[in-house]
Design a protein around this motif. Structure first.
Motif, mmCIF file in Angstrom:
data_model
loop_
_atom_site.group_PDB
_atom_site.id
_atom_site.type_symbol
_atom_site.label_atom_id
_atom_site.label_comp_id
_atom_site.label_asym_id
_atom_site.label_seq_id
_atom_site.Cartn_x
_atom_site.Cartn_y
_atom_site.Cartn_z
ATOM 1 N N LEU A 84 40.313 44.625 64.059
ATOM 2 C CA LEU A 84 39.527 44.429 65.244
ATOM 3 C C LEU A 84 38.908 45.527 65.652
ATOM 4 C CD1 LEU A 84 39.246 42.786 67.776
ATOM 5 C CD2 LEU A 84 41.269 43.670 68.642
ATOM 6 N N PHE A 85 38.901 46.587 65.350
ATOM 7 C CA PHE A 85 38.299 47.805 65.741
ATOM 8 C C PHE A 85 37.239 48.336 64.704
ATOM 9 C CE2 PHE A 85 42.395 48.186 67.803
ATOM 10 C CZ PHE A 85 42.089 47.787 69.090
ATOM 11 N N HIS A 86 37.514 48.074 63.400
ATOM 12 C CA HIS A 86 36.764 48.501 62.286
ATOM 13 C C HIS A 86 36.067 47.395 61.644
ATOM 14 C CE1 HIS A 86 37.853 52.709 63.084
ATOM 15 N NE2 HIS A 86 38.924 52.193 62.929
ATOM 16 N N ARG A 87 34.971 46.604 62.346
ATOM 17 C CA ARG A 87 34.430 45.444 61.640
ATOM 18 C C ARG A 87 32.969 45.637 61.094
ATOM 19 N NH1 ARG A 87 35.869 40.627 65.732
ATOM 20 N NH2 ARG A 87 34.546 40.008 64.221
ATOM 21 N N GLN A 88 32.133 46.913 61.733
ATOM 22 C CA GLN A 88 30.872 46.690 61.329
ATOM 23 C C GLN A 88 30.514 46.840 59.925
ATOM 24 O OE1 GLN A 88 28.951 50.117 63.622
ATOM 25 N NE2 GLN A 88 26.856 49.531 62.713
ATOM 26 N N ARG A 89 31.223 47.793 59.227
ATOM 27 C CA ARG A 89 30.834 48.111 57.748
ATOM 28 C C ARG A 89 31.034 46.695 56.921
ATOM 29 N NH1 ARG A 89 32.832 52.950 54.068
ATOM 30 N NH2 ARG A 89 30.879 53.471 53.248
ATOM 31 N N VAL A 90 31.921 46.007 57.185
ATOM 32 C CA VAL A 90 32.396 44.589 56.189
ATOM 33 C C VAL A 90 31.195 43.547 56.944
ATOM 34 C CG1 VAL A 90 33.668 42.673 55.720
ATOM 35 C CG2 VAL A 90 34.573 45.079 55.857
ATOM 36 N N GLU A 91 31.067 43.462 58.107
ATOM 37 C CA GLU A 91 30.391 42.246 58.591
ATOM 38 C C GLU A 91 28.732 42.600 58.779
ATOM 39 O OE1 GLU A 91 31.969 41.398 62.375
ATOM 40 O OE2 GLU A 91 33.645 40.540 61.452
ATOM 41 N N GLU A 93 27.055 45.675 56.627
ATOM 42 C CA GLU A 93 26.701 46.552 55.507
ATOM 43 C C GLU A 93 26.846 45.690 54.154
ATOM 44 O OE1 GLU A 93 27.617 50.359 52.842
ATOM 45 O OE2 GLU A 93 28.270 50.292 54.914
ATOM 46 N N LYS A 94 27.918 45.169 54.158
ATOM 47 C CA LYS A 94 28.259 44.288 53.157
ATOM 48 C C LYS A 94 28.182 42.924 52.975
ATOM 49 C CE LYS A 94 31.670 47.817 51.874
ATOM 50 N NZ LYS A 94 33.080 48.470 51.419
ATOM 51 N N THR A 95 27.716 42.509 53.879
ATOM 52 C CA THR A 95 27.270 40.965 53.760
ATOM 53 C C THR A 95 26.130 40.641 52.843
ATOM 54 O OG1 THR A 95 27.414 40.710 56.405
ATOM 55 C CG2 THR A 95 26.402 39.084 55.473
ATOM 56 N N LEU A 96 25.241 41.457 52.687
ATOM 57 C CA LEU A 96 24.373 41.259 51.429
ATOM 58 C C LEU A 96 25.136 41.076 50.034
ATOM 59 C CD1 LEU A 96 21.364 43.802 52.657
ATOM 60 C CD2 LEU A 96 21.580 41.348 52.861
ATOM 61 N N LEU A 97 26.132 41.740 49.808
ATOM 62 C CA LEU A 97 26.747 41.708 48.731
ATOM 63 C C LEU A 97 27.480 40.562 48.445
ATOM 64 C CD1 LEU A 97 28.747 45.329 48.545
ATOM 65 C CD2 LEU A 97 26.677 44.648 47.322
ATOM 66 N N TYR A 98 27.773 39.903 49.555
ATOM 67 C CA TYR A 98 28.588 38.670 49.291
ATOM 68 C C TYR A 98 27.705 37.658 48.951
ATOM 69 C CZ TYR A 98 31.912 41.340 52.168
ATOM 70 O OH TYR A 98 32.749 42.291 52.656
ATOM 71 N N ALA A 99 26.449 37.562 49.522
ATOM 72 C CA ALA A 99 25.326 36.627 49.056
ATOM 73 C C ALA A 99 24.999 36.598 47.578
ATOM 74 C CB ALA A 99 24.285 36.556 50.041
ATOM 75 N N ALA A 100 25.354 37.580 47.083
ATOM 76 C CA ALA A 100 25.047 37.615 45.632
ATOM 77 C C ALA A 100 25.722 37.186 44.578
ATOM 78 C CB ALA A 100 24.824 39.268 45.110
#
Length: 64
Positions: free
Chosen positions: A48-55, A57-64
């Motif tokens: 809940l407090f640490h979401r920014q990096r996953v949501e 920064e890494k969103t582009l990795l999930y689309a690949a």
């Protein structure tokens, strides 16, 4: 080292923890270039407090 351990059958796969998206891309590109086993998972801090990096920064990795 991880490639050798996988090739020897001592481990099945390898992953990362808290790597940046650019670091993951660089590692995967290096593995592809040299024929090494690439990391198969990432273990980021995500709650809940640490979401920014996953949501963000890494969103582009999930689309690949």
């Amino acid at each position: 080292a991880m490639h050798d351990l996988i090739t020897q059958g001592k481990v099945l796969y390898w992953g990362t923890s808290e790597w940046s998206a650019s670091g993951l891309n660089e590692a995967c590109a290096l593995c592809a270039r040299h024929g090494f086993h690439a990391p198969t998972m990432e273990q980021p801090q995500y709650n809940l407090f640490h979401r920014q990096r996953v949501e963000q920064e890494k969103t582009l990795l999930y689309a690949a």
